[in-house]
Design an enzyme around this catalytic site. Sequence first.
Site, PDB file in Angstrom:
ATOM      1  N   ASP A 114     -13.503  -4.688  -2.058  1.00  0.00           N
ATOM      2  CA  ASP A 114     -13.360  -4.573  -0.603  1.00  0.00           C
ATOM      3  C   ASP A 114     -14.720  -4.899  -0.009  1.00  0.00           C
ATOM      4  O   ASP A 114     -15.684  -4.163  -0.197  1.00  0.00           O
ATOM      5  CB  ASP A 114     -12.969  -3.145  -0.212  1.00  0.00           C
ATOM      6  CG  ASP A 114     -11.582  -2.777  -0.728  1.00  0.00           C
ATOM      7  OD1 ASP A 114     -10.759  -3.687  -0.934  1.00  0.00           O
ATOM      8  OD2 ASP A 114     -11.321  -1.569  -0.920  1.00  0.00           O
ATOM      9  N   ASP A 147       0.866  -1.177   0.000  1.00  0.00           N
ATOM     10  CA  ASP A 147       0.000   0.000   0.000  1.00  0.00           C
ATOM     11  C   ASP A 147       0.903   1.228   0.000  1.00  0.00           C
ATOM     12  O   ASP A 147       1.697   1.396   0.919  1.00  0.00           O
ATOM     13  CB  ASP A 147      -0.883   0.026   1.260  1.00  0.00           C
ATOM     14  CG  ASP A 147      -1.961  -1.065   1.214  1.00  0.00           C
ATOM     15  OD1 ASP A 147      -2.124  -1.700   0.158  1.00  0.00           O
ATOM     16  OD2 ASP A 147      -2.635  -1.260   2.244  1.00  0.00           O
TER      17      ASP A 147
END
Lengths: 200, 270
Positions: free
Chosen positions: B134, B11
Amino acid sequence: MTIAVVDYGVGNLFSIKNALERIGARPTLITEPESLTAFEGVVVPGVGSFGGCMRQLSRFEGVLRRALDEGTPILGICVGMQVLFDGSEESPEEGLGWISGDVIRLPDSVLVPQMGWNTLSIKKETEILEGISDEDFFYFVHSYACVPEDRSVLAATTEYGLEIAAAVSRDNLFAVQFHPEKSGVEGLNILENFVRFARC
Amino acid sequence: MLARRIIPCLDCDLAVPLGRVVKGIEFKQIRYAGVPWELATRYYEEGADEIVFLDITASSDRRETMFNVIRATAKNVFIPLAVGGGIKSLDDVRSVFKAGADKVTVNTTALKRPGIISEIAEEYGSQACVVAIDAKRRDGPGDGRISVPTPKGESWFECSFYGGREFAGVDAVAWAMEAEELGAGEILLTSMDRDGTYDGFDLPLTGAVCERVRIPVIASGGCGNAEHIFEVFSKTGASAALAASIFHYGEWGVHEVKRYLSDRGIHVRL
């Protein structure tokens, strides 16, 4: 050491160029057929669909054929391997037809595309597979597979739902279904073998 | 035989020139982990099968930084690179590929404009198009959504937009099936409830999606050790497992994880 990478407008050639540079070759991206002269080796990459590749590649057909006939080592990668065959179930376009046989859809019994690392079963000795063993993994991403009529061209196969042609070779013509530029150290070894053969 | 894949996920916060890798817990509580291209190179050398970069800042003025991250990585790392976060248009997709990515992952943009999946698949092939989902567990039967049996009873899973900041009632399992229809080559399925928790993958969620699609599924969210990866591979059809924290903070090396899996009969590339 100059290697031509045919840049016929599909996909990203950054990886293959990087990988060739890493092993000490000097790759040149060729965007026009008339520039494809006097190279020691030629790489034909390919991503996307068979038809899409053939439509773009057709303008290179003449110069590539001449290079092949003159004995210049040629390496097809992924769809760049499939287009060497007569045709594909994927698209109506004709292939280059340099190797007799067709390209078929992977069977429904497996997840399609085959995406990931698979091992080879080596079928014959060939320059580009020097030093490669059945335990080495290579990165495959494809939904279609080549079926050569003459099995003597098969250099290696892999198992995915059925026995798939992973590498073929005939004289100065080589092709792999997997991506050597994305297959770690073993992939770089294959490119190095090709470049070494091209230099001789 | 095709190997199950281990994918370290980076990330990236792109507020500094070469970016920095960070990791949150349940999409919050951000912690620094390293420089993107350096970490990617380390994971490549340890035997990672693929690398995923997610731009968590996802702001268009930092796009150039992401290209630098990809370029620097692609010079040293000879395995597939997937890049996502903040991809809003086909132009964004093109520039990510041009910088050296092999796959793009699309999330919110695809939810808002599903057609982008087909556009990417047409131009670059399905294999280059990863749809990231997600998913947040919602307890109860879910009123027409696909119901998934979980230890907490019947649940359904809701897609989040904008990295967990918004919800709009979209069924995550049904969305995965639709994404496949539209031409996605792979599903990157993250459990928001498990992300960063070290509690293990969400097996009911992962299983529910794997049973309904015929494309590879990457399980993500909650990996705390090699046992969790063994579990998701032995109990679901996941083709790959994605992990971040356990690799970033030195708890496990990639090779060590693969050795563990291989010793227990999971086919991995060693």
